[in-house]
Design an enzyme around this catalytic site. Structure first.
Site, PDB file in Angstrom:
ATOM      1  N   HIS A 131      -8.223 -70.508   5.529  1.00  0.00           N
ATOM      2  CA  HIS A 131      -7.092 -71.132   6.228  1.00  0.00           C
ATOM      3  C   HIS A 131      -6.865 -70.474   7.587  1.00  0.00           C
ATOM      4  O   HIS A 131      -5.919 -70.820   8.290  1.00  0.00           O
ATOM      5  CB  HIS A 131      -5.804 -70.998   5.411  1.00  0.00           C
ATOM      6  N   ARG A 154      -4.659 -83.365   8.226  1.00  0.00           N
ATOM      7  CA  ARG A 154      -3.925 -84.410   7.513  1.00  0.00           C
ATOM      8  C   ARG A 154      -2.574 -84.634   8.181  1.00  0.00           C
ATOM      9  O   ARG A 154      -2.052 -83.719   8.855  1.00  0.00           O
ATOM     10  CB  ARG A 154      -3.732 -83.874   6.080  1.00  0.00           C
ATOM     11  N   SER A 162       3.599 -81.578   0.574  1.00  0.00           N
ATOM     12  CA  SER A 162       2.658 -81.002  -0.389  1.00  0.00           C
ATOM     13  C   SER A 162       2.838 -79.478  -0.449  1.00  0.00           C
ATOM     14  O   SER A 162       2.884 -78.880  -1.523  1.00  0.00           O
ATOM     15  CB  SER A 162       1.231 -81.353   0.043  1.00  0.00           C
ATOM     16  N   LYS A 291      -0.590 -85.425  -6.253  1.00  0.00           N
ATOM     17  CA  LYS A 291      -0.674 -86.892  -6.225  1.00  0.00           C
ATOM     18  C   LYS A 291      -1.976 -87.376  -5.581  1.00  0.00           C
ATOM     19  O   LYS A 291      -2.494 -88.413  -5.930  1.00  0.00           O
ATOM     20  CB  LYS A 291       0.498 -87.467  -5.441  1.00  0.00           C
TER      21      LYS A 291
HETATM   22  P1  A3P Z   1      -0.595 -83.754  -2.561  1.00  0.00           P
HETATM   23  O1  A3P Z   1       0.288 -82.587  -2.812  1.00  0.00           O
HETATM   24  O2  A3P Z   1      -0.088 -84.640  -1.469  1.00  0.00           O
HETATM   25  O3  A3P Z   1      -0.921 -84.518  -3.781  1.00  0.00           O
HETATM   26  P2  A3P Z   1      -5.369 -78.301  -0.672  1.00  0.00           P
HETATM   27  O4  A3P Z   1      -6.541 -78.603  -1.539  1.00  0.00           O
HETATM   28  O5  A3P Z   1      -5.746 -78.056   0.768  1.00  0.00           O
HETATM   29  O6  A3P Z   1      -4.519 -77.248  -1.263  1.00  0.00           O
HETATM   30  O7  A3P Z   1      -4.520 -79.636  -0.589  1.00  0.00           O
HETATM   31  C1  A3P Z   1      -3.919 -80.130  -1.744  1.00  0.00           C
HETATM   32  C2  A3P Z   1      -3.647 -81.602  -1.568  1.00  0.00           C
HETATM   33  O8  A3P Z   1      -4.869 -82.337  -1.736  1.00  0.00           O
HETATM   34  C3  A3P Z   1      -2.691 -82.106  -2.642  1.00  0.00           C
HETATM   35  O9  A3P Z   1      -1.999 -83.182  -2.023  1.00  0.00           O
HETATM   36  C4  A3P Z   1      -3.666 -82.563  -3.709  1.00  0.00           C
HETATM   37  O10 A3P Z   1      -3.128 -83.464  -4.629  1.00  0.00           O
HETATM   38  C5  A3P Z   1      -4.743 -83.207  -2.860  1.00  0.00           C
HETATM   39  N1  A3P Z   1      -6.053 -83.280  -3.544  1.00  0.00           N
HETATM   40  C6  A3P Z   1      -6.605 -82.371  -4.379  1.00  0.00           C
HETATM   41  N2  A3P Z   1      -7.796 -82.794  -4.812  1.00  0.00           N
HETATM   42  C7  A3P Z   1      -8.012 -83.997  -4.255  1.00  0.00           C
HETATM   43  C8  A3P Z   1      -9.076 -84.949  -4.353  1.00  0.00           C
HETATM   44  N3  A3P Z   1     -10.126 -84.730  -5.102  1.00  0.00           N
HETATM   45  N4  A3P Z   1      -8.956 -86.091  -3.641  1.00  0.00           N
HETATM   46  C9  A3P Z   1      -7.872 -86.328  -2.848  1.00  0.00           C
HETATM   47  N5  A3P Z   1      -6.829 -85.471  -2.746  1.00  0.00           N
HETATM   48  C10 A3P Z   1      -6.894 -84.313  -3.425  1.00  0.00           C
END
Ligand code: A3P
Length: 324
Positions: A131, A154, A162, A291
């Protein structure tokens, strides 16, 4: 060399006493280091080790993202794409290990073994998730002979919501819950772990304009709309384009399916497993899958909040070529 580490840890301890502080989303505080807000116990230590002791290899690839922008998803897509000839889709490591175990999260991995982790023994070509902002990397990594970066960003409205959910899950019970109102104000001021959000995106974006063969920028919403197209871009960027034969065999589709939200979320390892990032941060894997939708931020933010956040984003990204 041991003395050099001592110097870094000494600097780190000094910095802890002097850097500006603000409210943290997970832990009590974040500190401002070179215009970025970092967790003092974890990311700051990692950033200093990265800058002073990381030994890059030209074949390294960093998957970078601001928190909650799609790291888990891109980790899976990247790993499945570059290793597609090594693993069968029916017995793929992603089915049993979870996306966060397939390659290290640099920011905490680097200091997990005192004074620094043995990164040389990782299988080559190395993949790291991070990050950290682009400017926190040393010149030896950012330079023209250096590594590749895949960056995903995003809509900040969805990132904010999120992150707010996620950090409250991780926040120690003895700290009061962070309200959405507080999180919103802090986010707008740039104050959250690895923030400001906009500088994070712009740092990678500007670097990619200068060296598009070194930095690939993806957008969550676009990958969501056409995952296959972006998996192909990813493969080309990584120097392993899909062959005609693979195209006919539907390999791209298999990767997209394996890494889809529903597929990953419903795996036992992601329903009940945990990921440890260091002694301090332990995450239930299920918390990485909430989600997985585009636009959920709007379900939580008021019209006023949406307008204000969109205005900041438009203003920050104006004239850069970044499409919002
Ligand atoms: P939401 O909280 O909006 O659902 P990161 O992986 O960078 O921590 O980001 C997490 C976000 O990506 C969360 O968003 C999560 O649900 C979503 N996410 C995780 N796996 C995913 C996938 N395979 N496809 C699409 N979104 C995904």
């Amino acid at each position: 060399e041991e003395e050099d580490f001592e110097k870094t840890y000494h600097n780190y301890n000094q910095m802890l006493l002097t850097l500006p502080r603000a409210k943290g989303w997970r832990a009590q505080h974040v500190v401002k280091y070179r215009s970025h807000w970092l967790n003092p116990n974890t990311a700051l230590k990692g950033a200093l080790l990265l800058q002073n002791h990381f030994k890059p290899k030209p074949t390294d690839t960093f998957l970078a993202a601001f928190m909650k922008s799609g790291t888990t998803w891109l980790r899976s897509l990247l790993f499945a794409t570059v290793n597609r000839s090594r693993y069968d889709f029916s017995s793929h490591p992603l089915l049993t290990t979870g996306p966060h175990a397939v390659f290290p999260f640099l920011d905490s991995y680097i200091y997990d073994k005192h004074p620094i982790a043995d990164l040389d023994s990782l299988p080559s070509p190395r993949l790291f998730a991070t990050h950290f902002s682009h400017d926190l990397f040393p010149e030896s990594v950012k330079g023209s002979s250096g590594s590749k970066f895949v960056y995903i960003w995003r809509d900040p409205k969805d990132v904010l919501v999120s992150k707010w959910h996620f950090m409250n899950r991780l926040r120690p019970k003895e700290l009061p819950v962070l309200t959405l109102h507080e999180a919103f104000e802090l986010f707008c001021d740039g104050v959250s772990e690895y923030g400001p959000f906009w500088d994070h995106v712009l740092g990678y974006w500007n670097a990619s304009v200068e060296a598009p063969n070194k930095i690939l920028i993806l957008k969550y919403e676009e990958v969501k709309r056409e995952p296959g197209v972006h998996v192909k871009r990813l493969a080309e960027f990584m120097g392993v384009p899909f062959s005609e034969e693979e195209g006919e065999g539907g390999v791209v589709g298999e990767i997209v399916e394996l890494c889809s939200f529903d597929k990953l979320r419903n795996l036992e390892v992601n329903k009940t497993g945990v990921s440890r990032f260091n002694g301090e941060v332990v995450v239930q894997n299920r918390d990485f899958f909430r989600k997985g939708e585009v636009g959920d931020g709007k379900n939580y933010l008021t019209e006023e909040m949406i307008e204000r956040l969109d205005r900041i984003t438009k203003c920050k990204f104006e004239g850069t070529g970044l499409e919002f």
